[in-house]
Design a protein around this motif. Structure first.
Motif, PDB file in Angstrom:
ATOM      1  N   UNK A 185      -8.072 -53.846  -8.938  1.00 45.70           N
ATOM      2  CA  UNK A 185      -9.523 -53.838  -8.738  1.00 45.70           C
ATOM      3  C   UNK A 185     -10.242 -52.897  -9.705  1.00 45.70           C
ATOM      4  N   UNK A 186      -9.518 -51.959 -10.260  1.00 46.20           N
ATOM      5  CA  UNK A 186     -10.123 -51.056 -11.240  1.00 46.20           C
ATOM      6  C   UNK A 186     -10.233 -51.690 -12.618  1.00 46.20           C
ATOM      7  N   UNK A 187      -9.555 -52.804 -12.830  1.00 51.43           N
ATOM      8  CA  UNK A 187      -9.630 -53.474 -14.114  1.00 51.43           C
ATOM      9  C   UNK A 187     -11.019 -54.070 -14.323  1.00 51.43           C
ATOM     10  N   UNK A 188     -11.450 -54.098 -15.545  1.00 50.16           N
ATOM     11  CA  UNK A 188     -12.828 -54.449 -15.893  1.00 50.16           C
ATOM     12  C   UNK A 188     -13.267 -55.800 -15.338  1.00 50.16           C
ATOM     13  N   UNK A 189     -12.438 -56.826 -15.461  1.00 48.90           N
ATOM     14  CA  UNK A 189     -12.873 -58.184 -15.146  1.00 48.90           C
ATOM     15  C   UNK A 189     -12.310 -58.731 -13.828  1.00 48.90           C
ATOM     16  N   UNK A 190     -11.694 -57.895 -13.032  1.00 49.82           N
ATOM     17  CA  UNK A 190     -10.985 -58.359 -11.837  1.00 49.82           C
ATOM     18  C   UNK A 190     -11.800 -58.107 -10.572  1.00 49.82           C
ATOM     19  N   UNK A 191     -12.128 -59.168  -9.846  1.00 46.61           N
ATOM     20  CA  UNK A 191     -12.734 -59.007  -8.525  1.00 46.61           C
ATOM     21  C   UNK A 191     -11.618 -58.842  -7.499  1.00 46.61           C
ATOM     22  N   UNK A 192     -11.979 -58.421  -6.291  1.00 50.14           N
ATOM     23  CA  UNK A 192     -10.976 -58.248  -5.241  1.00 50.14           C
ATOM     24  C   UNK A 192     -10.339 -59.586  -4.874  1.00 50.14           C
ATOM     25  N   UNK A 193     -11.127 -60.636  -4.853  1.00 54.70           N
ATOM     26  CA  UNK A 193     -10.588 -61.952  -4.524  1.00 54.70           C
ATOM     27  C   UNK A 193      -9.530 -62.367  -5.542  1.00 54.70           C
ATOM     28  N   UNK A 194      -9.829 -62.176  -6.810  1.00 55.38           N
ATOM     29  CA  UNK A 194      -8.865 -62.497  -7.860  1.00 55.38           C
ATOM     30  C   UNK A 194      -7.625 -61.610  -7.760  1.00 55.38           C
ATOM     31  N   UNK A 195      -7.844 -60.329  -7.469  1.00 60.30           N
ATOM     32  CA  UNK A 195      -6.729 -59.393  -7.356  1.00 60.30           C
ATOM     33  C   UNK A 195      -5.806 -59.766  -6.201  1.00 60.30           C
ATOM     34  N   UNK A 196      -6.385 -60.139  -5.085  1.00 62.76           N
ATOM     35  CA  UNK A 196      -5.593 -60.491  -3.913  1.00 62.76           C
ATOM     36  C   UNK A 196      -4.840 -61.802  -4.092  1.00 62.76           C
ATOM     37  N   UNK A 197      -5.438 -62.747  -4.797  1.00 68.10           N
ATOM     38  CA  UNK A 197      -4.735 -63.989  -5.101  1.00 68.10           C
ATOM     39  C   UNK A 197      -3.525 -63.711  -6.000  1.00 68.10           C
ATOM     40  N   UNK A 198      -3.725 -62.847  -6.996  1.00 64.78           N
ATOM     41  CA  UNK A 198      -2.624 -62.479  -7.881  1.00 64.78           C
ATOM     42  C   UNK A 198      -1.546 -61.735  -7.112  1.00 64.78           C
ATOM     43  N   UNK A 199      -1.954 -60.845  -6.224  1.00 61.57           N
ATOM     44  CA  UNK A 199      -1.005 -60.083  -5.418  1.00 61.57           C
ATOM     45  C   UNK A 199      -0.177 -61.001  -4.531  1.00 61.57           C
ATOM     46  N   UNK A 200      -0.811 -62.005  -3.932  1.00 61.23           N
ATOM     47  CA  UNK A 200      -0.087 -62.966  -3.092  1.00 61.23           C
ATOM     48  C   UNK A 200       0.934 -63.747  -3.906  1.00 61.23           C
ATOM     49  N   UNK A 201       0.566 -64.081  -5.138  1.00 61.61           N
ATOM     50  CA  UNK A 201       1.502 -64.781  -6.019  1.00 61.61           C
ATOM     51  C   UNK A 201       2.684 -63.886  -6.385  1.00 61.61           C
ATOM     52  N   UNK A 202       2.401 -62.635  -6.679  1.00 64.44           N
ATOM     53  CA  UNK A 202       3.465 -61.693  -7.040  1.00 64.44           C
ATOM     54  C   UNK A 202       4.433 -61.490  -5.877  1.00 64.44           C
ATOM     55  N   UNK A 203       3.893 -61.466  -4.666  1.00 61.77           N
ATOM     56  CA  UNK A 203       4.725 -61.260  -3.471  1.00 61.77           C
ATOM     57  C   UNK A 203       5.384 -62.560  -2.996  1.00 61.77           C
ATOM     58  N   UNK A 204       4.925 -63.686  -3.562  1.00 59.87           N
ATOM     59  CA  UNK A 204       5.388 -65.005  -3.114  1.00 59.87           C
ATOM     60  C   UNK A 204       5.196 -65.152  -1.602  1.00 59.87           C
ATOM     61  N   UNK A 205       4.042 -64.699  -1.136  1.00 63.32           N
ATOM     62  CA  UNK A 205       3.763 -64.715   0.298  1.00 63.32           C
ATOM     63  C   UNK A 205       3.450 -66.140   0.757  1.00 63.32           C
ATOM     64  N   UNK A 206       4.054 -66.574   1.870  1.00 64.92           N
ATOM     65  CA  UNK A 206       3.840 -67.957   2.334  1.00 64.92           C
ATOM     66  C   UNK A 206       2.434 -68.210   2.868  1.00 64.92           C
ATOM     67  N   UNK A 207       1.695 -67.138   3.217  1.00 63.71           N
ATOM     68  CA  UNK A 207       0.347 -67.291   3.766  1.00 63.71           C
ATOM     69  C   UNK A 207      -0.630 -66.384   2.997  1.00 63.71           C
ATOM     70  N   UNK A 208      -1.095 -66.823   1.845  1.00 62.41           N
ATOM     71  CA  UNK A 208      -2.007 -66.015   1.026  1.00 62.41           C
ATOM     72  C   UNK A 208      -3.265 -65.579   1.777  1.00 62.41           C
TER      73      UNK A 208
END
Length: 259
Positions: free
Chosen positions: A206-229
């Motif tokens: 979220x501290x990155x210049x172009x990253x919103x929280x929604x985008x960050x959380x979607x990326x985080x869910x992908x990194x975790x391979x979470x079954x329920x994003x």
């Protein structure tokens, strides 16, 4: 004239060498021992008090005798880059980073991390605050959709040891990777929050210049391979709202709302 200057420089070097190492260096010619002793005591005591005031936990944890040896070594062996008295604690951390010749009792492996953790409180107290008007902040902005604005007086920290748990009664002998959020609140109190790796990663994104929280959380869910994003999204936004309530997050960038 140059000879006089050279002579003065030689005298000055002898004088400062004596102050740095009074047990090994001679007293300059013409200086009475009792007067030299006054300089020795004043310089060391001022340095000792400045260093010790910033690192009370480190001082108590290594013990009075070992701490005294460390500060004496700091005075004797380290060449500071800044003449400013308020920067002495920061110079001491650089000294710890550059030297590691002390015994484990005098210089435990976690000491550098512990001192940095303690110094951060002083550092954050000097950072300027930012205002809603100056930075066009929407205090009630949608944290998911718009760029988050964090308080200027905050840092994300990573250590190999649980520095916030170290004390004279708790001296770790094994590493424990630790992530912390440290910030200055509206009352100018310095607060520390222990984070889990997922929250630390979220805030970093979220501290990155172009990253919103929604985008960050979607990326985080992908990194975790979470079954329920959706659960990651709900959990993450809850954390961010909590941090807004604590003053870590000031709101969102209102200028970007109109882009």
């Amino acid at each position: 004239m140059s000879d006089n200057l050279l002579s003065f420089q030689q005298y000055q070097q002898t004088f400062t060498s004596r102050i740095r190492d009074p047990h090994q260096q001679p007293i300059p010619v013409g200086v009475a021992p009792e007067r030299m002793a006054v300089y020795d005591e004043i310089v060391f005591n001022n340095l000792y008090e400045s260093v010790s005031a910033c690192f009370p936990v480190a001082r108590k944890t290594v013990g009075k005798r070992n701490w005294l040896k460390l500060v004496k070594s700091f005075l004797k062996d380290y060449a500071a880059d800044s003449p400013l008295f308020r920067k002495i604690p920061q110079e001491f951390i650089t000294f710890l980073q550059q030297t590691n010749q002390a015994s484990p009792q005098q210089r435990p492996v976690y000491l550098e991390a512990l001192c940095h953790y303690e110094w951060i409180e002083l550092y954050l107290s000097t950072l300027p605050s930012i205002t809603d008007e100056a930075f066009n902040i929407d205090a009630d902005g949608d944290l998911a959709k718009h760029k988050i604005v964090f308080t200027n007086a905050m840092l994300l920290l990573e250590y190999d040891y649980a520095v916030h748990k170290i004390s004279p009664k708790h001296k770790p002998d094994t590493k424990e990777p630790t992530q912390l959020l440290v910030y200055r609140n509206i009352d100018d109190d310095i607060k520390f929050i222990a984070l889990n790796p997922m929250t630390f990663r979220l805030l970093t994104l979220c501290q990155q210049e172009s990253m919103t929280a929604e985008q960050a959380l979607k990326l985080l869910a992908e990194e975790l391979k979470h079954p329920q994003p959706a659960l990651i999204m709900q959990f993450g936004l809850g954390i961010l709202e909590d941090l807004r309530g604590q003053g870590v997050i000031l709101g969102t960038n209102a200028h970007q709302h109109r882009l």
